[in-house]
Design a protein around this motif. Structure first.
Motif: not given
Length: 122
Positions: A45-69
């Motif tokens: 799934p791809v969820f809408k979240v604010p940029y800051e939240e996205r970056d925080h999620l990826i930093e705190m839990d990279p096993e769960t959250f990620f992005t692509t180019d």
């Protein structure tokens, strides 16, 4: 863990939501605005979240959250279905739905929920 079927149940439990397709992928919308979609390339799934939240999620839990180019320029985060917490999914879906649903629908939804809560029903 979240499956597409379970995600479908969660999203479609909110009024005025619909399942459709966007970019040849399953997506869910309210008022013709996407709430989220299932990315077939990454099978997640791809969820809408604010940029800051996205970056925080990826930093705190990279096993769960990620992005692509492809997704990086947009306020979205991808989540590995086998890792993501279902309660986080439900809360995130509801937050996005609330931001996009018609005010009358939201008012009716909140009124119904408050009545049920007052009657001790969850």
């Amino acid at each position: 863990m979240i499956t597409l079927d379970r995600l479908r149940e969660i999203v479609l439990s909110f009024p005025d939501t619909e399942e459709t397709t966007s970019w040849d992928a399953v997506s869910f919308k309210v008022n013709k605005k996407a709430i989220l979609f299932w990315n077939p390339t990454h099978d997640c799934p791809v969820f809408k979240v604010p940029y800051e939240e996205r970056d925080h999620l990826i930093e705190m839990d990279p096993e769960t959250f990620f992005t692509t180019d492809h997704h990086r320029p947009h306020p979205m985060v991808l989540a590995r279905p086998q890792q993501v917490d279902e309660e986080w999914v439900r809360v995130t879906v509801e937050r996005t739905w609330r931001a996009q649903v018609k005010k009358a629908t939201l008012k009716a939804w909140d009124g119904t929920r408050n009545e049920r809560a007052g009657a001790g029903v969850k």
